[in-house]
Design an enzyme around this catalytic site. Structure first.
Site, PDB file in Angstrom:
ATOM      1  N   GLN A 166      -9.305   2.146   1.989  1.00  0.00           N
ATOM      2  CA  GLN A 166      -8.329   2.966   2.716  1.00  0.00           C
ATOM      3  C   GLN A 166      -9.028   3.973   3.628  1.00  0.00           C
ATOM      4  O   GLN A 166      -8.599   4.205   4.771  1.00  0.00           O
ATOM      5  CB  GLN A 166      -7.428   3.722   1.736  1.00  0.00           C
ATOM      6  CG  GLN A 166      -6.692   2.866   0.734  1.00  0.00           C
ATOM      7  CD  GLN A 166      -5.888   1.752   1.364  1.00  0.00           C
ATOM      8  OE1 GLN A 166      -5.177   1.970   2.334  1.00  0.00           O
ATOM      9  NE2 GLN A 166      -6.011   0.558   0.821  1.00  0.00           N
TER      10      GLN A 166
ATOM     11  N   ARG B  34       0.820  -1.212   0.000  1.00  0.00           N
ATOM     12  CA  ARG B  34       0.000   0.000   0.000  1.00  0.00           C
ATOM     13  C   ARG B  34       0.850   1.257   0.000  1.00  0.00           C
ATOM     14  O   ARG B  34       0.533   2.236  -0.690  1.00  0.00           O
ATOM     15  CB  ARG B  34      -0.959  -0.026   1.195  1.00  0.00           C
ATOM     16  CG  ARG B  34      -2.122  -0.978   0.982  1.00  0.00           C
ATOM     17  CD  ARG B  34      -3.023  -1.130   2.191  1.00  0.00           C
ATOM     18  NE  ARG B  34      -4.179  -1.957   1.829  1.00  0.00           N
ATOM     19  CZ  ARG B  34      -5.133  -2.337   2.664  1.00  0.00           C
ATOM     20  NH1 ARG B  34      -5.063  -1.967   3.940  1.00  0.00           N
ATOM     21  NH2 ARG B  34      -6.141  -3.070   2.244  1.00  0.00           N
TER      22      ARG B  34
ATOM     23  N   TYR C 215      -6.251  -1.284  -6.807  1.00  0.00           N
ATOM     24  CA  TYR C 215      -5.626  -2.480  -6.237  1.00  0.00           C
ATOM     25  C   TYR C 215      -4.922  -2.185  -4.913  1.00  0.00           C
ATOM     26  O   TYR C 215      -4.694  -1.042  -4.557  1.00  0.00           O
ATOM     27  CB  TYR C 215      -4.707  -3.182  -7.228  1.00  0.00           C
ATOM     28  CG  TYR C 215      -3.553  -2.467  -7.854  1.00  0.00           C
ATOM     29  CD1 TYR C 215      -3.043  -1.274  -7.373  1.00  0.00           C
ATOM     30  CD2 TYR C 215      -2.930  -3.028  -8.982  1.00  0.00           C
ATOM     31  CE1 TYR C 215      -1.964  -0.663  -7.970  1.00  0.00           C
ATOM     32  CE2 TYR C 215      -1.844  -2.419  -9.590  1.00  0.00           C
ATOM     33  CZ  TYR C 215      -1.371  -1.236  -9.074  1.00  0.00           C
ATOM     34  OH  TYR C 215      -0.293  -0.631  -9.678  1.00  0.00           O
ATOM     35  N   GLU C 216      -4.660  -3.261  -4.186  1.00  0.00           N
ATOM     36  CA  GLU C 216      -4.141  -3.197  -2.809  1.00  0.00           C
ATOM     37  C   GLU C 216      -5.081  -2.438  -1.874  1.00  0.00           C
ATOM     38  O   GLU C 216      -4.646  -1.816  -0.909  1.00  0.00           O
ATOM     39  CB  GLU C 216      -2.738  -2.578  -2.774  1.00  0.00           C
ATOM     40  CG  GLU C 216      -1.706  -3.311  -3.591  1.00  0.00           C
ATOM     41  CD  GLU C 216      -1.589  -4.787  -3.242  1.00  0.00           C
ATOM     42  OE1 GLU C 216      -1.929  -5.162  -2.102  1.00  0.00           O
ATOM     43  OE2 GLU C 216      -1.176  -5.567  -4.108  1.00  0.00           O
ATOM     44  N   GLY C 217      -6.361  -2.533  -2.131  1.00  0.00           N
ATOM     45  CA  GLY C 217      -7.367  -1.872  -1.306  1.00  0.00           C
ATOM     46  C   GLY C 217      -7.819  -0.580  -1.947  1.00  0.00           C
ATOM     47  O   GLY C 217      -7.040   0.362  -2.103  1.00  0.00           O
TER      48      GLY C 217
END
Length: 602
Positions: free
Chosen positions: A446, A298, A439-441
């Site tokens: 977040q 992230r 992507y990655e949250g």
């Protein structure tokens, strides 16, 4: 196509003046990260980024990765570039010395990471995921797993992946169905399908080490029943040589809006009886371990927003200097001029420049906090730094990636109609930037993390401490109003004070509402994240303006550079920070309009 030039002077300013590289290099374990060494690393990194990676950016975009019967070929030139990348030691820069790494702190590796992402975002994703896998194994892998896999991963001989998402699960990891069946020899047979696996298959290295989430037969339901496994593409013999092909295969790759050079794979485990895997750490703690990789990723994805903005900005400035159109306003009888003379083009360019500088400051200061949390001799200081870094990571990831999309879009706008034409290159940056907020949250994830885990759960302790640091800057700004370019400092001071007050109102609303009206609080999550991104960016810009003012007053350094720092901070204060009041209003009052409409009316 534009050339990329690493912005080393600004990186040095942020590293040394805002992030405190000199102070960091005095901490245990960071002694080698002196400004001179980091400067040398950046110089070499800049050369590699500009000379090797940047020319392949458009090649990867136009050719993409190609799937054929389970194999994936990367774009022309990429395999050779990766070999140069690994041989140059770039895979090892932040890795532990005991596994062949250089052991440098995150603050030292962050500028180089930014360079590589600016030069060729799609290429950079493979090394990024490998770094996350390395960190997870270093922190939670057994001695046997470390000995078997880490040295070659650190050396770049093998790459790594993270396998979370499944077709039915998406971001809901509680719905993971992949299975892990224990075997008599202590290994496990892994079966299931994973999607969106970056560099899950490619031709750049001889082996790929997959970290995979799966469930044991007796695992409890939900996220508490997920374990983490190492599943190599090829089995590794006791002597380190490669053995038989494991039962893991890429069954297809995705056709995407951007990052075409990065293969995004659908991976199938166990089609022929089960892929052999090894448990990482303890059973049923896989999600906890995977978050080690996810937090690393992230932060790195947040850098993508910064990096793509820098690349789009450089391209836009180059075009604005070269493109001749129209006459200069206020000049009668003048000839045609470069469009950089036009006020609206200047506004767009300094919008891009100011956001790049704000994002770079936020990211590098967060990297320094992560290093301090690991290396400071005092336990209380380590804890404070970790709390600050934990608070900032969703802002780095969420705000920087959303801002990256906006800046890449502005880059297209500066080009006018030519920006919409692929040959100019501006459109690729916008297409590539779009994934970073997903992507990655996603940004929503977040933001939920920010208001939930990082604000409400601790009663606002860290966010109030951060806002307190901003308050304490006010007295320094007040004193500076009488100094060089004091009128700019006065405007910056007022904008920061107004923005902090707006943030405080929004924070109080979230803290008061989270426990009593959870839906209303979550409507406010993304506006809250954007608000905090702008406030934190403005805080760092104000710090930069103060330092620049002192340098000018002392007659030190490049007067043009420091003068530009102050003016850019003034622009951010006048054009960006006023958004905070509007965002604060949305946080405090926006739930009714968002939740009142019946679902049938959408």
């Amino acid at each position: 196509m534009s050339q990329y030039t690493a912005p080393i002077r600004d990186m040095q300013f942020v590293l040394n003046e805002l992030a405190g590289l000199g102070e960091l290099s005095s901490m245990p374990g960071c002694e080698e990260a002196t400004p001179d060494l980091v400067d040398a690393i950046m110089e070499e990194g800049g050369k590699f980024a500009a000379g090797v990676l940047a020319p392949l950016n458009v090649v990867g975009d136009r050719n993409g990765a190609k799937w054929d019967a389970g194999t994936v070929a990367t774009a022309p030139g990429w395999k050779d570039a990766y070999q140069q990348f690994a041989e140059g030691g770039w895979t090892a820069i932040g890795c532990p010395v005991e596994f062949g790494g250089q052991g440098l702190p995150k603050l030292a590796s962050t500028p180089v990471s930014e360079m590589f992402k600016s030069a060729n975002l799609a290429f950079s994703l493979g090394p990024m995921l490998t770094q996350g896998a390395i960190e997870a194994l270093v922190l939670r892998g057994s001695d046997e797993l470390k000995a078997k896999f880490l040295e070659k991963m650190v050396a770049g001989v093998w790459t790594g992946t993270m396998n979370l998402t499944e077709p039915q699960a998406g971001s809901d990891l509680a719905a993971v169905r992949s299975k892990a069946v224990p075997q008599a020899d202590g290994s496990y047979l892994i079966s299931g399908q994973k999607i969106f696996i970056t560099y899950g298959e490619h031709d750049m290295t001889e082996n790929i080490i997959h970290l995979v989430l799966a469930r044991l037969p007796d695992a409890p339901e939900g996220v508490k029943g997920i374990s983490l496994f190492v599943v190599p593409k090829f089995m590794v013999n006791d002597d380190g040589s490669l053995g038989a092909r494991n039962d893991v295969h890429c069954v297809s790759i995705e056709h995407k809006l951007g990052i075409h050079g990065s293969p995004t794979c659908v991976m199938s485990y166990g089609d022929k009886g089960g892929a052999i895997g090894y448990l990482v750490g303890e059973a049923n703690r896989g999600l906890e371990y995977m978050f080690i990789m996810m937090n690393e990723a992230r932060f790195s994805v947040g850098l993508e927003g910064l990096a793509i903005s820098e690349r789009a900005y450089q391209k836009a400035v180059q075009y604005a200097r070269e493109r001749t159109q129209g006459t200069e306003l206020g000049v009668k009888g003048g000839g045609k001029v470069a469009i950089i003379k036009h006020p609206d083009i200047r506004r767009m360019l300094i919008t891009m420049k100011s956001h790049v500088e704000a994002m770079r400051a936020i990211a590098y200061v967060t990297a320094a906090a992560l290093d301090t949390a690991h290396c400071h001799a005092n336990a209380d200081e380590r804890a404070k730094a970790q709390a600050f870094a934990d608070f900032m990571i969703p802002i780095v990831k969420g705000w920087c990636t959303e801002t990256g999309i906006e800046m890449a879009s502005l880059g297209v706008q500066v080009h006018g109609g030519m920006g919409y034409i692929e040959e100019t290159g501006a459109a690729q940056y916008l297409r590539d930037a779009r994934i970073s907020a997903i992507y990655e949250g996603t940004t929503g994830i977040q933001a939920n993390d920010l208001i939930g885990r990082k604000m409400a759960r601790e009663g606002g302790l860290t966010v109030k401490a951060v806002l307190g640091m901003m308050h304490r800057l006010d007295s320094q700004l007040a004193e500076a109003e009488a100094g060089v370019q004091g009128e700019h400092v006065a405007a910056i001071r007022k904008a920061l004070a107004d923005s902090v007050a707006a943030a405080e109102r929004a924070v109080e609303y979230v803290l008061a509402t989270f426990g009593s009206d959870i839906k209303a609080a979550h409507v406010a999550a993304v506006p809250m994240l954007k608000l905090m991104g702008i406030v934190c960016g403005g805080w760092q810009m104000a710090r930069a303006a103060l330092i620049a003012q002192r340098k000018l007053a002392a007659g030190e350094g490049d007067t043009a550079f420091y003068g530009a720092k102050i003016v850019t901070a003034r622009f951010f204060a006048d054009h960006v920070m006023p958004q905070c009041n509007g965002l604060s209003h949305t946080v405090c009052c926006g739930a009714v309009g968002a939740l009142a409409l019946d679902e049938a009316l959408f």
